[in-house]
Design an enzyme around this catalytic site. Structure first.
Site, PDB file in Angstrom:
ATOM      1  N   ARG A 103      23.406   2.432  28.332  1.00 17.01           N
ATOM      2  CA  ARG A 103      23.230   1.278  27.440  1.00 17.01           C
ATOM      3  C   ARG A 103      24.570   0.826  26.861  1.00 17.01           C
ATOM      4  NH1 ARG A 103      19.058   4.430  25.514  1.00 17.01           N
ATOM      5  NH2 ARG A 103      20.020   4.592  23.462  1.00 17.01           N
ATOM      6  N   ASP A 135      22.256   0.296  21.265  1.00 13.08           N
ATOM      7  CA  ASP A 135      22.308  -0.400  22.548  1.00 13.08           C
ATOM      8  C   ASP A 135      23.495  -1.347  22.494  1.00 13.08           C
ATOM      9  OD1 ASP A 135      21.954  -1.942  24.846  1.00 13.08           O
ATOM     10  OD2 ASP A 135      19.770  -1.875  24.710  1.00 13.08           O
ATOM     11  N   ARG A 137      24.798  -3.144  24.948  1.00 13.37           N
ATOM     12  CA  ARG A 137      24.886  -4.049  26.085  1.00 13.37           C
ATOM     13  C   ARG A 137      24.960  -5.513  25.665  1.00 13.37           C
ATOM     14  NH1 ARG A 137      19.939  -1.703  29.519  1.00 13.37           N
ATOM     15  NH2 ARG A 137      19.094  -1.638  27.395  1.00 13.37           N
ATOM     16  N   SER A 158      11.405  -7.330  33.417  1.00 17.24           N
ATOM     17  CA  SER A 158      11.926  -6.456  32.369  1.00 17.24           C
ATOM     18  C   SER A 158      10.841  -6.116  31.361  1.00 17.24           C
ATOM     19  CB  SER A 158      13.083  -7.147  31.629  1.00 17.24           C
ATOM     20  OG  SER A 158      13.582  -6.325  30.595  1.00 17.24           O
TER      21      SER A 158
END
Length: 213
Positions: A103, A135, A137, A158
């Site tokens: 991540r 996270d 990202r 997703s």
């Protein structure tokens, strides 16, 4: 208002055969890029042929060396990658393979987080304990890749609502969010439960009571 993206351009297109441990095989067109904002070597795999008038099916898959390559069952990444390739091949679309290990925290930090998980923390708590984001990202490069490929509208494969949120903020139109399958094992059930509880992933777990925190 959507974020204006710097333009990325296509660097190379090459056809490669893919083969998975269960014997499933398919041919993909691999595409690389110039000008991605994070400077990482992200890859697009173009798969299948979509029907006229339909949006391409797109999966943004974050690299997971332990799951994708070595078959670790501590996560669901390997089975998700295998599922995504076949579903995109059948529907026609793009798999974006993003170099965002753990991540976004990197391989070594991810393994440090595993050690903390063995001591009782969940996957998100472990990242925070290391002084890292839950996270980290960012999908700006993914939106650049899609733009370079001419994809302005898509169906997103997703379970993660943050992926859809970020893409929309980056100006990508999502017609539909399509959930992946649930790849639960005794080894990853706690990990999957944490994803549901912390970041509201749309994963229907059948045995959440077995999972602590």
């Amino acid at each position: 208002m959507a974020t204006e993206l710097p333009a990325a351009t296509i660097r190379t297109r090459v056809t490669i055969p893919l083969r998975f441990p269960d014997g499933y095989s398919v041919t993909a067109e691999a595409v690389t890029f110039h000008g991605l904002v994070d400077g990482a070597e992200h890859l697009a795999l173009l798969l299948g042929e979509r029907s006229k008038g339909t949006a391409p099916l797109v999966r943004m898959h974050s690299e997971c060396l332990t799951g994708d390559v070595f078959g670790s069952t501590r996560c669901d990444c390997g089975p998700q990658l295998r599922e995504a390739v076949e579903r995109i091949e059948n529907a026609g679309g793009v798999l974006l393979y993003l170099r965002q290990e753990g991540r976004g925290i990197g391989l070594y930090n991810k393994l440090d987080a595993y050690a903390l998980q063995d001591a009782g923390l969940d996957t998100y708590q472990a990242n925070l304990a290391l002084g890292l984001p839950e996270d980290g990202r960012d999908y700006t490069a993914a939106a650049q890749m899609l733009e370079a490929l001419g994809v302005t509208e898509l169906d997103l494969l997703s379970n993660n609502p943050d992926k859809a949120r970020q893409l929309r903020e980056l100006g990508v139109k999502i017609s539909e969010t399509v959930p992946t399958g649930v790849h639960a094992t005794p080894d990853n059930l706690r990990y999957l439960s944490a994803k549901v509880e912390h970041t509201h992933h749309t994963i229907a777990l059948t045995e959440p009571s077995r999972v602590a925190g």
